[in-house]
Motif scaffolding. Structure first.
Motif, short mmCIF file in Angstrom:
data_model
loop_
_atom_site.label_atom_id
_atom_site.label_comp_id
_atom_site.label_asym_id
_atom_site.label_seq_id
_atom_site.Cartn_x
_atom_site.Cartn_y
_atom_site.Cartn_z
N UNK A 197 -7.20 134.85 131.84
CA UNK A 197 -7.31 134.50 133.25
C UNK A 197 -6.13 134.99 134.08
N UNK A 198 -5.00 135.24 133.45
CA UNK A 198 -3.80 135.65 134.18
C UNK A 198 -3.26 136.98 133.70
N UNK A 199 -2.01 137.21 134.03
CA UNK A 199 -1.34 138.45 133.66
C UNK A 199 -0.70 138.33 132.28
N UNK A 200 -0.19 139.47 131.79
CA UNK A 200 0.57 139.47 130.55
C UNK A 200 1.97 139.99 130.84
N UNK A 201 2.89 139.65 129.95
CA UNK A 201 4.27 140.11 130.03
C UNK A 201 4.58 140.86 128.73
N UNK A 202 5.15 142.03 128.87
CA UNK A 202 5.37 142.90 127.72
C UNK A 202 6.83 142.86 127.31
N UNK A 203 7.07 142.65 126.01
CA UNK A 203 8.41 142.70 125.44
C UNK A 203 8.53 143.96 124.59
N UNK A 204 9.52 144.78 124.89
CA UNK A 204 9.74 146.04 124.17
C UNK A 204 10.99 145.88 123.31
N UNK A 205 10.84 146.10 122.01
CA UNK A 205 11.96 145.95 121.08
C UNK A 205 12.14 147.23 120.28
N UNK A 217 8.42 148.40 119.10
CA UNK A 217 7.36 147.39 119.03
C UNK A 217 7.05 146.88 120.42
N UNK A 218 5.76 146.64 120.67
CA UNK A 218 5.29 146.13 121.96
C UNK A 218 4.60 144.79 121.73
N UNK A 219 5.16 143.73 122.31
CA UNK A 219 4.59 142.39 122.18
C UNK A 219 4.05 141.91 123.52
N UNK A 220 2.82 141.45 123.51
CA UNK A 220 2.22 140.87 124.72
C UNK A 220 2.45 139.36 124.69
N UNK A 221 3.02 138.84 125.76
CA UNK A 221 3.25 137.40 125.91
C UNK A 221 2.39 136.90 127.07
N UNK A 222 1.65 135.83 126.84
CA UNK A 222 0.76 135.32 127.88
C UNK A 222 0.44 133.86 127.62
N UNK A 223 -0.05 133.21 128.64
CA UNK A 223 -0.49 131.82 128.53
C UNK A 223 -2.01 131.82 128.57
N UNK A 224 -2.64 131.26 127.56
CA UNK A 224 -4.09 131.37 127.41
C UNK A 224 -4.82 130.32 128.23
N UNK A 225 -6.14 130.27 128.05
CA UNK A 225 -6.99 129.34 128.81
C UNK A 225 -6.60 127.89 128.60
N UNK A 267 5.47 141.76 133.89
CA UNK A 267 6.88 142.07 133.71
C UNK A 267 7.08 142.85 132.42
N UNK A 268 8.24 143.48 132.33
CA UNK A 268 8.61 144.26 131.15
C UNK A 268 9.99 143.79 130.70
N UNK A 269 10.09 143.25 129.47
CA UNK A 269 11.36 142.77 128.95
C UNK A 269 11.88 143.76 127.91
#
Length: 676
Positions: A197-205, A217-225, A267-269
């Motif tokens: 339902x919302x956006x995702x935030x990407x963490x790059x390591x 590595x690319x990690x998607x961080x998000x808050x689900x339904x 966002x991109x972390x």
């Protein structure tokens, strides 16, 4: 002439050898035969023939490896006094253990007479080779086992004794199965992320290896339904040393497009606070061509807070390096002999030092270990003074000024370690972004005080560290403040509290900047001109109609929000900020609070869903306190890039996260080793 039919031989006595689990004794006329239940070959079955020739046949029987255990039961006569059925075992004694390469199972000697601790009663079971292959591949992925283990002699013997029907696999076959599982699980993750339902935030390591090969590595961080903060590993890429930041940006964008999240990115972390500025800028510029970023990109470029704290810890340790080495030598001197230790203990008692801590040498690859050594040595400072006065052989003593440096710097190290523990040991599985603002403000205030220290050594060190901190704060401070405001326990009050201590006379102006910023952001989510995509997102969250209908009703969403504000005398944000702050307590869950209050704050809750899921820190406590970086395990370095990605991403997706926190539930080991 009457033909005599074959009849089972009468049981003259109990068949004691387990070799008869694989033969059926039949009698024809006066002759007695032993019929192999696998290949139906007849051998002599008289009591005078013994069982040696039967065991020799089992070793050569080509069909023995493919029999169903149910055939044994069908071939045996059901007798109450018959002993339990046992599967023949493979003897290690007849296999050359030094040969770890693949050995044909035909060369493995089967010893039916080998004694085992337990026997089991078998029931008729249909064996499924394909399912077992996939189960094996899942086990390898989930528990980070090397695929080559399937060609180890010990593994082959274990499997052969456990299920003789299982056909041996090569390493390449198992890797292929792992890639198949990866593709299937990837589709599941793709569907979940696509329907968010919302956006995702990407963490790059960034990762490395002893061979100087780098990985991303690319990690998607998000808050689900269900308002749960989730983290999914999207890609694990092998990099070329010649790749520029421009090429890396193209690579990241391609991955985002493959996952169909390039228009959902909030966002991109990056896990390095002081590098890859061009990488973030290029990605933001290219993605904003199709969809404007929030608040003109002020919330897009996020840097890892734990990396900043780790860098400040490193500066602290480096500044005290000569003094710290003196302390190490002092500890070694005290512990050289029991006589010296007893003398030192007497000095400590004379000075009234009452502590259960004992002097120890630190692990120089761990920042927290060095801090604990310094902290313990400080408690024995007066005892070291007496040791210097009464023992002429003790020549590495510290001056009063050096002890003052240790005391001041170690107090700052203590704060940094406490902050790191808050980041890494949050009550939640993954910390939400609201927890970082007060911690970073405390560091900021401490640095300001250190810069005012009259000691030149301390003030110069503090100035160096504050330059680093200011670079981070200017880039990420606004985002941390917004996340804190979205915490109903804090709202604007926490910003006012800290900004007055940080900015002094400029506090009012800075507070107003944050207030104006969150209102600007709220207006974007509310559907002001130029933010149609955010309006559509609001419509998605408030209605359950089709995409076409939602597009046509965007204007209605805006109208409804504006007229509701006029009737209620204030916006969604105004109502939230005017309400009393929620009482602080240990068990508070900010995501549960927003889940419950979404109907009351529909627009603001969308902001909270997107911004509270920002990964402000990407380092574990183990890595944050280490002098080293991320290094992948050896068996992952030996496979090709596609298999490596399948193993690492597949493990992340197959991992079972117990909701009740029960440690006995199935869970996966870390996807890669973090070495120093």
């Amino acid at each position: 002439m009457e033909i005599q039919a074959e009849t089972p031989a009468k049981k003259p006595k109990r068949l004691t050898s387990v070799v008869w689990n694989h033969f059926e004794r039949v009698r024809k006329a006066d002759a007695c035969f032993a019929v192999c239940v696998h290949c139906q070959k007849r051998l002599s079955g008289s009591s005078n023939s013994g069982t040696t020739h039967l065991r020799n046949h089992l070793m050569r029987c080509l069909k023995r490896s493919n029999f169903d255990v149910s055939q044994i039961l069908a071939a045996k006569r059901k007798r109450k006094d018959e002993p339990p059925v046992s599967i023949a075992t493979v003897s290690y004694d007849d296999v050359q253990r030094k040969e770890e390469k693949a050995i044909p199972l035909a060369y493995l000697k089967f010893d039916p007479e080998t004694k085992i601790d337990q026997t089991v009663n078998l029931t008729s079971v249909k064996f499924d080779q394909e399912r077992s292959r996939l189960d094996l591949a899942r086990m390898i992925i989930l528990h980070d086992y090397p695929p080559s283990m399937v060609e180890h002699v010990g593994f082959k013997i274990f499997v052969k004794n456990l299920q003789p029907m299982f056909e041996s696999l090569t390493t390449s076959a198992v890797e292929s199965d792992c890639v198949t599982i990866y593709a299937k699980e990837r589709q599941k993750v793709f569907e979940v992320i696509r329907n968010l339902p919302g956006r995702i935030n990407l963490a790059v390591s960034f990762w490395s290896s002893p061979e100087n090969v780098n990985f991303l590595s690319l990690n998607a961080n998000y808050i689900d339904d269900n308002w749960k903060l989730q983290r999914k590993l999207l890609n694990f890429l092998t990099l070329d040393s010649s790749q520029t930041e421009d090429v890396l940006a193209d690579l990241v964008i391609k991955c985002l497009i493959d996952w169909d999240v390039h228009q959902k990115l909030s966002s991109l972390t990056l896990d390095d606070c002081f590098r890859y500025n061009d990488l973030s800028t290029i990605i933001e510029t290219r993605l904003s061509q199709n969809r404007p970023t929030l608040k003109n990109g002020d919330l897009f470029d996020i840097r890892c807070a734990s990396h900043l704290v780790k860098s400040l810890l490193q500066d602290s340790v480096e500044s005290l390096k000569p003094v710290t080495e003196k302390i190490r030598e002092s500890v070694r001197f005290v512990k050289t002999s029991s006589t010296t230790q007893e003398k030192f203990d007497d000095f400590a008692q004379q000075e009234g030092i009452n502590t259960e801590k004992r002097l120890f040498l630190d692990n120089q690859t761990r920042w927290n270990s060095t801090y604990l050594m310094l902290e313990t040595a400080l408690e024995y400072k007066r005892a070291f003074y007496l040791l210097q006065e009464h023992d002429s052989t003790y020549t590495v003593s510290l001056s009063h000024e050096e002890w003052q440096w240790v005391e001041t710097v170690s107090s700052f190290m203590k704060l940094l370690i406490e902050v790191t523990n808050v980041f890494s040991h949050s009550q939640a599985k993954y910390p939400t972004s609201n927890v970082y603002f007060p911690e970073m403000c405390d560091v900021h205030i401490q640095l300001i005080d250190f810069c005012k220290n009259p000691d030149e050594f301390i003030s110069s060190l503090a100035t160096k560290m504050k330059i680093k901190f200011d670079k981070y704060w200017n880039k990420c401070g606004f985002g941390l403040a917004i996340a804190a405001i979205l915490d109903p326990r804090f709202k604007m009050k926490l910003v006012e509290y800290y900004y007055k201590q940080i900015y002094d006379t400029e506090a009012s102006e800075r507070i107003q900047e944050v207030s104006d910023g969150i209102r600007e952001l709220f207006n974007a989510y509310s559907g002001n001109p130029g933010s149609d995509d955010v309006v559509g997102q609001a419509g998605n969250g408030l209605t359950g109609t089709s995409n076409a209908t939602r597009d046509r009703l965007r204007g209605f969403d805006k109208f409804l929000h504006e007229t509701s504000n006029q009737q209620n005398g204030g916006s969604d944000l105004d109502k939230y900020l005017e309400e009393l702050v929620f009482p602080r307590n240990y068990d508070f869950s900010i995501l549960n609070w927003w889940k419950v209050h979404t109907p009351r704050h529909p627009i603001l809750s969308m902001m909270a869903r997107d911004l509270l899921g920002v990964p402000v820190s990407t380092l574990t406590a183990e890595l944050a306190f280490s002098t080293g970086g991320r290094v992948i395990d050896s068996h992952l370095r030996s496979v090709d890039p596609d298999t490596r990605q399948a193993l690492i991403c597949g493990q992340d997706w197959l991992r079972v996260e117990p909701e009740d926190g029960n440690s006995s539930s199935l869970s996966a080991v870390p996807l890669a080793i973090e070495l120093t």
